[in-house]
Design a protein around this motif. Structure first.
Motif, short mmCIF file in Angstrom:
data_model
loop_
_atom_site.label_atom_id
_atom_site.label_comp_id
_atom_site.label_asym_id
_atom_site.label_seq_id
_atom_site.Cartn_x
_atom_site.Cartn_y
_atom_site.Cartn_z
N MET A 28 -44.53 16.84 -8.84
CA MET A 28 -44.83 15.55 -9.47
C MET A 28 -45.41 14.59 -8.44
N ASN A 29 -46.47 13.89 -8.82
CA ASN A 29 -47.07 12.89 -7.96
C ASN A 29 -46.24 11.61 -8.04
N LYS A 30 -45.51 11.31 -6.98
CA LYS A 30 -44.61 10.16 -7.00
C LYS A 30 -45.36 8.85 -7.11
N ASN A 31 -46.53 8.76 -6.48
CA ASN A 31 -47.29 7.52 -6.55
C ASN A 31 -47.78 7.25 -7.97
N LEU A 32 -48.24 8.29 -8.64
CA LEU A 32 -48.67 8.12 -10.02
C LEU A 32 -47.49 7.76 -10.91
N GLU A 33 -46.37 8.46 -10.72
CA GLU A 33 -45.19 8.19 -11.54
C GLU A 33 -44.66 6.78 -11.30
N ASN A 34 -44.63 6.33 -10.05
CA ASN A 34 -44.17 4.97 -9.74
C ASN A 34 -45.09 3.92 -10.36
N THR A 35 -46.39 4.20 -10.35
CA THR A 35 -47.36 3.28 -10.94
C THR A 35 -47.18 3.21 -12.44
N TYR A 36 -47.01 4.38 -13.06
CA TYR A 36 -46.79 4.44 -14.51
C TYR A 36 -45.55 3.64 -14.90
N GLN A 37 -44.45 3.87 -14.19
CA GLN A 37 -43.21 3.17 -14.50
C GLN A 37 -43.35 1.67 -14.27
N GLN A 38 -44.08 1.28 -13.23
CA GLN A 38 -44.25 -0.15 -12.97
C GLN A 38 -45.00 -0.83 -14.11
N ILE A 39 -46.08 -0.22 -14.56
CA ILE A 39 -46.85 -0.80 -15.67
C ILE A 39 -45.98 -0.93 -16.92
N GLU A 40 -45.29 0.16 -17.28
CA GLU A 40 -44.48 0.15 -18.50
C GLU A 40 -43.34 -0.86 -18.42
N ASN A 41 -42.61 -0.86 -17.31
CA ASN A 41 -41.45 -1.74 -17.17
C ASN A 41 -41.84 -3.21 -17.13
N THR A 42 -42.93 -3.51 -16.43
CA THR A 42 -43.33 -4.92 -16.29
C THR A 42 -43.81 -5.48 -17.62
N ILE A 43 -44.59 -4.72 -18.36
CA ILE A 43 -45.05 -5.22 -19.66
C ILE A 43 -43.87 -5.43 -20.60
N GLU A 44 -42.92 -4.50 -20.60
CA GLU A 44 -41.73 -4.67 -21.45
C GLU A 44 -40.94 -5.91 -21.03
N THR A 45 -40.81 -6.15 -19.73
CA THR A 45 -40.10 -7.34 -19.24
C THR A 45 -40.81 -8.61 -19.68
N LEU A 46 -42.14 -8.63 -19.60
CA LEU A 46 -42.89 -9.82 -19.98
C LEU A 46 -42.85 -10.05 -21.49
N ILE A 47 -42.74 -8.99 -22.27
CA ILE A 47 -42.58 -9.15 -23.72
C ILE A 47 -41.23 -9.81 -24.01
N MET A 48 -40.18 -9.37 -23.31
CA MET A 48 -38.86 -9.96 -23.51
C MET A 48 -38.82 -11.43 -23.11
N GLN A 49 -39.68 -11.82 -22.16
CA GLN A 49 -39.74 -13.21 -21.72
C GLN A 49 -40.69 -14.06 -22.57
N GLY A 50 -41.35 -13.44 -23.54
CA GLY A 50 -42.28 -14.16 -24.41
C GLY A 50 -43.64 -14.40 -23.80
N VAL A 51 -43.92 -13.75 -22.67
CA VAL A 51 -45.21 -13.92 -21.98
C VAL A 51 -46.27 -13.02 -22.61
N MET A 52 -45.84 -11.86 -23.07
CA MET A 52 -46.73 -10.93 -23.75
C MET A 52 -46.20 -10.66 -25.15
N LYS A 53 -47.13 -10.26 -26.03
CA LYS A 53 -46.78 -10.05 -27.43
C LYS A 53 -46.65 -8.58 -27.81
N TYR A 54 -47.44 -7.73 -27.17
CA TYR A 54 -47.62 -6.38 -27.71
C TYR A 54 -47.89 -5.40 -26.59
N LYS A 55 -47.46 -4.17 -26.78
CA LYS A 55 -47.61 -3.13 -25.75
C LYS A 55 -48.04 -1.81 -26.37
N ILE A 56 -48.98 -1.13 -25.70
CA ILE A 56 -49.34 0.24 -26.03
C ILE A 56 -49.02 1.09 -24.80
N GLN A 57 -48.29 2.15 -24.99
CA GLN A 57 -47.84 2.97 -23.86
C GLN A 57 -49.02 3.55 -23.08
#
Length: 231
Positions: free
Chosen positions: A1-30
């Motif tokens: 497994m490419n750790k850099n790719l996996e870490n980048t993927y998780q960062q994108i997914e987690n940050t968008i979900e966090t910003l949705i919970m804070q009301g900064v973003m409205k919608y997410k596509i995986q």
């Protein structure tokens, strides 16, 4: 497994979900992870890639590009004002080859009631066609931050920021992770939003560096060490 790719993927997914919970973003596509079987290159990116003139580099700053990306759902997140966020990273083994990071601001001010009544795309098109369109226009340049380790020239530095014109490239020296990108957008274009950055991580990338520090053209403006702009 490419750790850099996996870490980048998780960062994108987690940050968008966090910003949705804070009301900064409205919608997410995986995000989508893919491997090119011929080259071995691995990529994390948005889904629903579409081609054509409307999404070409020369269409940068044209409203039709925003509408095409929006209608094809070729993005990972929508901001609270319906601006588009999308990100792509390409790796060769553990080294970063390229990235494409885009904030495409919604061209009009549109309220939630209109979106619910007639739909987002239909509402935007209606406002753009209104004879009093100047009341709704929200004129902001898209921001695209690119990195291409193999393309490093005076007029096309390997890391650069596009603003206002498709041939505008402000040297940003090095690649940046998704969290540095999205925080840059939030700090500069949403300065009045109260955002909790606790727990955010910031990734550093390995990449092929063929440039010596003395090779920078001092006659050109560049943003030095963009990753240090954020504390």
């Amino acid at each position: 497994m490419n750790k850099n790719l996996e870490n980048t993927y998780q960062q994108i997914e987690n940050t968008i979900e966090t910003l949705i919970m804070q009301g900064v973003m409205k919608y997410k596509i995986q995000s989508e992870k893919t491997v090119n079987q011929k080259t071995g290159l691995e990529q994390v990116s948005w889904r629903n890639h579409v081609g054509g003139r409307a999404v070409s580099s020369k269409a940068f700053n044209q409203v039709q590009q925003y509408l095409t990306i929006l209608s094809s759902r070729a993005y990972q997140g929508l901001m609270s004002d319906y601006s588009i966020i999308r990100a792509s990273y390409v790796f060769e083994k553990e080294k970063l080859v390229s990235h494409n990071l885009l904030w495409w601001p919604c061209p009009v001010r549109i309220d939630e009631e209109m979106v619910q009544d007639i739909g987002l795309i239909e509402g935007i098109q209606m406002l753009l066609e209104d004879k009093n369109v100047e009341k709704y226009l929200n004129m902001r340049t898209p921001v695209r931050i690119d990195f291409d380790a193999e393309n490093d020239k005076r007029d096309h530095p390997r890391a650069h920021i596009h603003l206002q014109h498709y041939d505008c490239r402000i040297n940003s020296v090095e690649p940046i992770c998704f969290n540095r990108f999205i925080r840059f957008i939030l700090d500069t274009h949403y300065p009045h939003m109260m955002i909790d950055y606790r727990g955010w991580n910031y990734l550093n990338f390995q990449y092929e560096n063929k440039r010596k520090e003395t090779e920078y053209d001092l006659s050109l403006i560049h943003i030095s060490e963009p990753t240090r702009l954020l504390s």
